[in-house]
Design an enzyme around this catalytic site. Structure first.
Site, PDB file in Angstrom:
ATOM      1  CE  LYS A  77       1.603   6.709  11.601  1.00 30.93           C
ATOM      2  NZ  LYS A  77       0.817   5.471  11.501  1.00 30.93           N
ATOM      3  CG  LEU A 112       0.736  12.347  11.353  1.00 25.73           C
ATOM      4  CD1 LEU A 112       1.678  11.797  12.418  1.00 25.73           C
ATOM      5  CD2 LEU A 112       0.562  13.839  11.520  1.00 25.73           C
ATOM      6  CD  GLU A 125      -3.552   5.092  17.598  1.00 24.27           C
ATOM      7  OE1 GLU A 125      -3.606   4.341  16.600  1.00 24.27           O
ATOM      8  OE2 GLU A 125      -3.809   6.320  17.550  1.00 24.27           O
ATOM      9  CB  CYS A 181     -12.464 -33.348  -0.738  1.00 24.79           C
ATOM     10  SG  CYS A 181     -12.908 -31.977  -1.849  1.00 24.79           S
ATOM     11  CB  CYS A 206     -13.321 -26.831  -2.014  1.00 24.44           C
ATOM     12  SG  CYS A 206     -13.941 -28.524  -2.109  1.00 24.44           S
ATOM     13  CB  CYS A 235     -10.508 -29.463  -2.943  1.00 19.34           C
ATOM     14  SG  CYS A 235     -10.343 -29.250  -1.162  1.00 19.34           S
ATOM     15  CB  CYS A 293     -14.843 -30.391   1.138  1.00 18.43           C
ATOM     16  SG  CYS A 293     -13.103 -30.080   1.501  1.00 18.43           S
ATOM     17  CE1 TYR A 339      -4.052   2.112   0.609  1.00 16.47           C
ATOM     18  CE2 TYR A 339      -2.405   3.489   1.702  1.00 16.47           C
ATOM     19  CZ  TYR A 339      -3.663   3.321   1.138  1.00 16.47           C
ATOM     20  OH  TYR A 339      -4.518   4.390   1.100  1.00 16.47           O
TER      21      TYR A 339
END
Length: 653
Positions: A103, A80, A158, A388, A405, A385, A410, A34
């Site tokens: 922080k 910030l 915080e 299974c 799946c 899967c 399963c 990000y």
């Protein structure tokens, strides 16, 4: 690539990630990814002189999706600006003195005190509008409820859950998949609970980092004096060091050592001018204040080689990709695996066996892939899967692709069905956690629901299991025997019929007066004739009982349990035909489940969302601008407080 086109792509992608993170408590990309994409977008906008409407560089956050009351902040709570360069911190500070502090990685809260007592607590929310969580703040571990200052005081800080408490809470959850991913997500959910009894159990701490207003107090133009004064009032403040241009690098180094062992989650540092007037004179940008800046840790990354992608099946049918790579040492421990979360992230990284990748620990805890240096392309996604062997399919949910799946039988899904059967609202078999059920399934003790009533056949094996013993076994058997005495609606709900929750199960049993044969043999039209049962739910019920194996299972279960007799009158009850929605906190009832049960006992129905079929919305804050209140007003649906409801129905009086 065309610059404007890339700006559009990044804006959309980052907004999707922010929405998932802030509104849905899930992640579609790592913090590292990000930040990297955000920096790219900011640079492109600067160079092109183009900023799109809705750009994450211009908005602080999203509108909240919650049933808590909302309130606008007196002044916007901005994000910030940030840097990972110590030299940039030195240049930013110039010849000023500053305060360098943690922080903290939790949820920002604004507290207001009046006449020496806590009057209000509001979350940061989207920066302009937050959620009122005053009752929850009162049960934080370290917030003073009464202070010496008698004037109006507003401060910010915080809310965090220490790592030690986070580990303790997770250890109490036997089912590994149900454990919380990180302290921040646990804290966010805990702070915003509608029931503060839950909040009180989560060991939430509050650390003040900023004083907004304090009547009749003189701090001699110093942020440090503000923090010291807050300490004198009983607040714990964020740990800080006073620095200047020459000492800031040394202070960052000291913090970087301490973060490895400190118990409070942190994702960086904050540098703030000590001179209040100087900082305020700098003003702000559209997104950032100019009196402070964040320092993000330069992640300790290591290069390694991806060996293969392992596909891990869950009880929901979701199959998660996990990167398995050559072991590397990061932040003091050896790591060799990292979750890739979903196919969308896998494809964005173009991960293939043999690729050279760099890995790091998000918040110095969770291994993540930061970059793929060679990008050979995604290996073949499994068509079967791993549990299974049946076929899989790729589904897009909220624009995120994931592998599932499709086999209803399963074993991974089987676990979920057993967990529902044993859950509190169903058969209420205490001691059957998902971890225990998983062991029983893998050992072959249980194949269908009736086997749960004959666990004594495996007494020796269960007693010798890790985590069990004679006492645990006896307690479990006693709980199973207690569950034999039940109500029919609980058994119907426990079957796991699509779209049948406890409320619909009660409705069905009332409509058919607990006649199981009639219920199982009814046509779709018989179900849709019941108020509140639509075509989709009706078809689901018919489809379930159309299978002979399901009818046989119900027949065998009825031989294992004792259904409590109930009286059904043809006379309409007081709330018959009325549909209610309950929102917000309650004062006269213990919780929503209690109020819901009373409404249903009086013949009414409780649903989760306001529609044209809703008769009344119950919300103590009748004047709020919440989404449910707005919808009710649009549809001309009465909004009742608890007092209004009790006066109208007589329930609770």
């Amino acid at each position: 690539m065309d610059t404007v086109k890339r700006i559009k792509e990044l804006t959309e992608l980052l907004n999707q990630a922010a929405k998932a993170y802030y509104q849905e408590d899930r992640e579609i990309m790592s913090n590292y990814e990000y930040d990297k994409l955000y920096d790219e977008l900011a640079a492109l906008e600067q160079s092109a002189g183009v900023t799109l409407s809705g750009s994450p560089t211009m908005r602080v956050g999203y509108e909240l999706l919650s049933e808590l009351p909302k309130e606008a902040h007196q002044s916007p709570m901005l994000s910030l600006d940030k840097t990972k360069d110590i030299a940039a911190l030195q240049d930013w500070l110039g010849d000023q003195d500053g305060l360098l502090s943690w922080k903290l990685d939790g949820l920002t809260i604004v507290l207001t005190y009046e006449n020496g007592r806590l009057a209000k607590a509001v979350t940061r929310g989207n920066g302009e509008v937050g959620e009122v969580i005053t009752n929850n703040a009162r049960v934080f571990a370290n917030i003073p409820l009464k202070i010496a200052c008698q004037g109006r005081l507003t401060l910010r800080g915080e809310a965090v859950i220490p790592y030690s408490s986070f580990r303790r809470i997770n250890q109490e959850i036997e089912d590994v998949e149900s454990r919380y991913k990180n302290p921040r997500n646990l804290c966010s959910g805990s702070v915003r609970q509608l029931n503060n009894e839950i909040t009180a159990k989560r060991d939430i701490h509050f650390y003040a980092f900023s004083l907004v207003t304090a009547e009749s107090a003189d701090f001699e133009n110093s942020r440090e004096r503000q923090l010291l004064w807050l300490q004198s009032q009983g607040f714990e403040t964020v740990a800080y060091r006073r620095v200047n241009r020459e000492t800031v690098a040394e202070a960052v180094s000291a913090f970087s050592e301490e973060v490895k062992t400190q118990d409070v989650p942190s994702d960086g540092l904050v540098l703030l001018f000590d001179d209040i007037a100087y900082g305020q004179s700098l003003g702000r940008t559209a997104k950032f204040p100019r009196d402070s800046i964040a320092f993000k840790w330069a992640d300790d990354t290591e290069e390694t080689t991806l060996k293969y992608i392992e596909w891990s099946a869950s009880r929901t049918g979701l199959i998660n990709p996990v990167a398995v790579f050559e072991p590397v040492e990061i932040e003091g421990s050896t790591v060799s695996r990292a979750s890739v979360h979903n196919i969308s992230i896998l494809e964005s990284l173009e991960l293939g066996s043999g690729d050279k990748i760099t890995v790091y620990k998000a918040n110095m805890i969770i291994p993540q892939i930061s970059e793929n240096l060679t990008r050979s392309g995604v290996d073949e996604i499994p068509s079967h899967c791993p549990v299974c062997g049946e076929q899989t399919e790729i589904r897009a949910v909220n624009d995120v692709k994931a592998l599932y799946c499709v086999n209803e039988a399963c074993p991974a899904k089987k676990l979920k069905s057993f967990a529902l059967f044993a859950s509190r609202d169903a058969m209420n078999i205490d001691g059957l956690s998902e971890a225990t059920l998983e062991k029983f399934i893998s050992c072959g003790f249980i194949h269908d629901f009736t086997d749960l009533f004959h666990l004594e056949r495996h007494e020796k094996a269960i007693v010798s299991m890790e985590g069990f013993g004679e006492k645990s076994y006896r307690n479990l058997i006693a709980s199973v025997e207690k569950a034999r005495d039940t109500q029919l609606w609980r058994l119907i709900y426990a079957l796991g019929i699509a779209n049948i929750g406890p409320a619909n199960a009660k409705m069905l049993c009332r409509a058919f007066k607990n006649n199981v044969e009639q219920l199982a043999g009814a046509a779709a039209a018989d179900f849709t004739a019941i108020d509140g049962i639509g075509e989709v739910i009706a078809e689901g019920i018919v489809s379930y009982f159309a299978k002979e194996s399901n009818r046989e299972l119900l027949s065998r279960l009825l031989k294992e349990v004792r259904i409590a007799p109930e009286e059904f009158s043809d006379e309409e009850k007081a709330l018959t035909g009325k549909t209610f929605v309950i929102t917000g906190s309650l004062e006269h009832f213990d919780n929503r489940d209690q109020l819901k049960a009373l409404i249903e006992d009086a013949g009414g129905k409780v649903t989760g969302s306001v529609t044209k079929k809703t008769s009344y919305l119950i919300n103590n804050d009748v004047t709020s601008s919440s989404s449910k209140n707005k919808k009710a007003r649009e549809l001309d649906i009465p909004i009742l407080s608890e007092e209004d409801f009790m006066e109208m129905t007589g329930i609770g009086r």
